[in-house]
Design a protein around this motif. Structure first.
Motif, short mmCIF file in Angstrom:
data_model
loop_
_atom_site.label_atom_id
_atom_site.label_comp_id
_atom_site.label_asym_id
_atom_site.label_seq_id
_atom_site.Cartn_x
_atom_site.Cartn_y
_atom_site.Cartn_z
N SER A 36 -22.66 -31.14 -6.46
CA SER A 36 -23.18 -30.06 -7.29
C SER A 36 -22.81 -28.70 -6.70
O SER A 36 -22.47 -27.77 -7.44
CB SER A 36 -24.70 -30.18 -7.40
OG SER A 36 -25.24 -29.07 -8.06
N ASP A 39 -18.91 -28.13 -7.26
CA ASP A 39 -18.63 -27.88 -8.68
C ASP A 39 -19.23 -26.56 -9.14
O ASP A 39 -18.64 -25.84 -9.95
CB ASP A 39 -19.17 -29.02 -9.55
CG ASP A 39 -18.31 -30.28 -9.46
OD1 ASP A 39 -17.35 -30.26 -8.69
OD2 ASP A 39 -18.62 -31.26 -10.16
N ASP A 43 -17.21 -23.59 -10.89
CA ASP A 43 -17.60 -23.18 -12.25
C ASP A 43 -17.96 -21.70 -12.29
O ASP A 43 -17.61 -21.00 -13.24
CB ASP A 43 -18.79 -24.02 -12.74
CG ASP A 43 -18.41 -25.46 -13.02
OD1 ASP A 43 -17.19 -25.75 -13.11
OD2 ASP A 43 -19.31 -26.32 -13.14
N LYS A 224 -18.18 -27.01 -23.76
CA LYS A 224 -18.06 -27.62 -22.44
C LYS A 224 -16.67 -27.34 -21.89
O LYS A 224 -15.68 -27.46 -22.61
CB LYS A 224 -18.29 -29.14 -22.50
CG LYS A 224 -19.71 -29.54 -22.88
CD LYS A 224 -19.83 -31.06 -22.90
CE LYS A 224 -21.23 -31.50 -23.30
NZ LYS A 224 -21.34 -32.99 -23.33
N THR A 226 -15.00 -29.15 -20.03
CA THR A 226 -14.20 -30.37 -20.03
C THR A 226 -13.44 -30.56 -21.34
O THR A 226 -12.52 -31.36 -21.42
CB THR A 226 -15.09 -31.60 -19.78
OG1 THR A 226 -16.21 -31.56 -20.68
CG2 THR A 226 -15.63 -31.60 -18.34
N SER A 367 -24.16 -26.70 -9.71
CA SER A 367 -23.89 -27.19 -11.06
C SER A 367 -24.90 -28.28 -11.42
O SER A 367 -25.23 -29.13 -10.59
CB SER A 367 -22.47 -27.76 -11.15
OG SER A 367 -22.25 -28.38 -12.39
N HIS A 369 -24.44 -30.32 -14.13
CA HIS A 369 -23.76 -31.17 -15.12
C HIS A 369 -24.18 -32.62 -14.92
O HIS A 369 -24.23 -33.13 -13.80
CB HIS A 369 -22.25 -31.04 -14.96
CG HIS A 369 -21.48 -31.53 -16.15
ND1 HIS A 369 -21.27 -32.87 -16.38
CD2 HIS A 369 -20.89 -30.87 -17.18
CE1 HIS A 369 -20.57 -33.02 -17.49
NE2 HIS A 369 -20.33 -31.83 -17.99
N GLU A 370 -24.49 -33.30 -16.04
CA GLU A 370 -24.99 -34.69 -15.94
C GLU A 370 -23.98 -35.64 -15.31
O GLU A 370 -24.35 -36.66 -14.71
CB GLU A 370 -25.39 -35.20 -17.33
CG GLU A 370 -24.29 -35.29 -18.37
CD GLU A 370 -24.08 -34.01 -19.16
OE1 GLU A 370 -23.32 -34.06 -20.14
OE2 GLU A 370 -24.67 -32.97 -18.80
N LYS A 371 -22.68 -35.29 -15.39
CA LYS A 371 -21.64 -36.15 -14.81
C LYS A 371 -21.83 -36.30 -13.31
O LYS A 371 -21.57 -37.37 -12.74
CB LYS A 371 -20.27 -35.55 -15.12
CG LYS A 371 -19.10 -36.34 -14.59
CD LYS A 371 -17.78 -35.65 -14.89
CE LYS A 371 -16.61 -36.36 -14.23
NZ LYS A 371 -15.34 -35.64 -14.46
#
Length: 406
Positions: A36, A39, A43, A224, A226, A367, A369-371
């Motif tokens: 996290s 990233d 980000d 997003k 991505t 971050s 992000h759920e990923k």
């Protein structure tokens, strides 16, 4: 029956189960926080540069990027706006007129980036008004005022309500010169942008450059990051590519993209070492589990339980403990990330100066992000399951008499 037996077994010795679960718990938390953190830094770096200048995707006249001149602008096109907004992945579009000019105040002169913007849209998308550190934000498109980066204002030694003179080249080689009141100073996360940017209402910029109703680009914001490449290809099919060109921020800023790629390689090595350490911790706790129960396992085999079934029970025990550790680790990791997302870490003193010397905002973002939660949890769970095969292997090799006498 085997599942029930495995579940009862893990709670027969609560201390051993808690130790093993705790090792999985900390493995998941550490992996989530580290990923996290890395990233979040990337980000935030991308957002600070991209959102306030080019956009994640940019639509401009074909040939503009090779020769970034105001003569290569295009007229505002409502049909283009409608085509862009038809795509559900497009959240906002922001028309901009980007030029370069000489900015002067008193005896100081400096080359600057002039961005003609729609103040209302920038406020909605980028929260540009929240970045104001002195004065006020531009209220409407007819406001005859500018907002400067704090670093630029410091270099020119001007303050709010001072008059800034801009001199540049207008449309079709006309002269572009005007005076503007400095309405506010803004502090951006991208240091280089903070030291060079001048924001003004789009209509004022068009009037100054003699380019009424003309734009250099339309910046596209997406749902997003991505979806960047997919959205680019979709837009190329939906708009007139003979007239317009679609470029992503990676194509417009290859240096930043290459820096992130190179830096992330080093982080992959670090997280690989972290997984290696995590694996040894898990392996140690599983070894403890098998050796503490060696006598018990020997008796079970001696009274007729098949080694294969016993190995399956041990595997199920390890999987259950890993699942408990992963579940609690995800909850703890989520709470930690939420806290640092709401209250990011601000560096001060010498560390702040070091970051700013490299042109990086001295704030650490995380971050959410759920990923990150899914991938890191699955990796730790997979490691736990793979290591859990070792107790099964030891059981298959176990000699009952030796185990009972141990």
């Amino acid at each position: 029956m085997l599942l029930k037996l495995a579940w009862l077994n893990i709670w027969r010795n609560k201390r051993r189960t808690i130790i093993t679960t705790t090792s999985v718990f900390f493995a998941v938390v550490l992996a989530i926080i580290f990923r996290s953190l890395t990233d979040g830094i990337y980000d935030n770096m991308i957002h600070n540069v991209v959102s306030y200048s080019s956009g994640y995707l940019q639509i401009h006249q074909k040939g503009y990027w090779d020769e970034q001149s105001i003569d290569n602008t295009f007229e505002e096109d409502d049909q283009l706006y409608q085509e862009l907004l038809k795509n559900p992945k497009v959240t906002h579009i922001m028309p901009r007129l980007q030029t370069f000019a000489l900015a002067s105040y008193s005896e100081k002169t400096k080359g600057v980036l002039v961005l003609g913007i729609d103040p209302v849209k920038e406020k909605e998308v980028n929260n540009l008004h929240d970045k104001i550190v002195a004065g006020e934000y531009i209220q409407d498109i007819n406001d005859n005022a500018v907002v400067l980066g704090e670093g630029l204002a410091s270099q020119l030694k001007l303050k709010v309500n001072d008059t800034l003179v801009l001199l540049g080249q207008g449309y079709h080689a006309s002269s572009a010169a005007a005076k503007f009141r400095v309405k506010g100073l803004i502090k951006l996360g991208a240091i280089e942008l903070n030291n060079n940017v001048v924001y003004m209402p789009l209509q004022q910029s068009q009037y100054m450059h003699g380019a009424e109703n003309r734009l250099t680009s339309v910046s596209v914001m997406l749902d997003k990051s991505t979806n960047l490449e997919d959205l680019k290809h979709a837009l190329q099919k939906s708009i007139n590519t003979d007239r317009y060109e679609v470029m992503s921020w990676k194509e417009m800023m290859p240096e930043m993209d290459q820096f992130i790629e190179a830096d992330s390689t080093g982080h992959y090595i670090i997280i690989g070492v972290l997984y290696f350490i995590i694996s040894f911790g898990l392996f140690g706790t599983l070894l403890m589990m098998i050796f503490e129960r060696k006598h018990e396992l020997g008796i079970l085999i001696a009274i007729g339980m098949k080694k294969q079934l016993l190995a399956i029970v041990l595997l199920l025990e390890a999987i259950m403990i890993s699942l408990i550790g992963c579940f609690t680790g995800v909850i703890a990791g989520f709470l930690v990330i939420k806290w640092f997302t709401a209250y990011p870490i601000h560096f001060t003193g010498e560390l702040k100066e070091v970051y700013e010397d490299y042109g990086i905002e001295s704030i650490i973002y995380f971050s959410s992000h759920e990923k990150i939660f899914i991938v890191q949890t699955l990796i730790v769970l997979l490691l736990s399951i793979l290591l859990a095969f070792y107790p099964g292997y030891k059981v298959m090799k176990l000699k009952p008499v030796e185990a009972i006498n141990s």
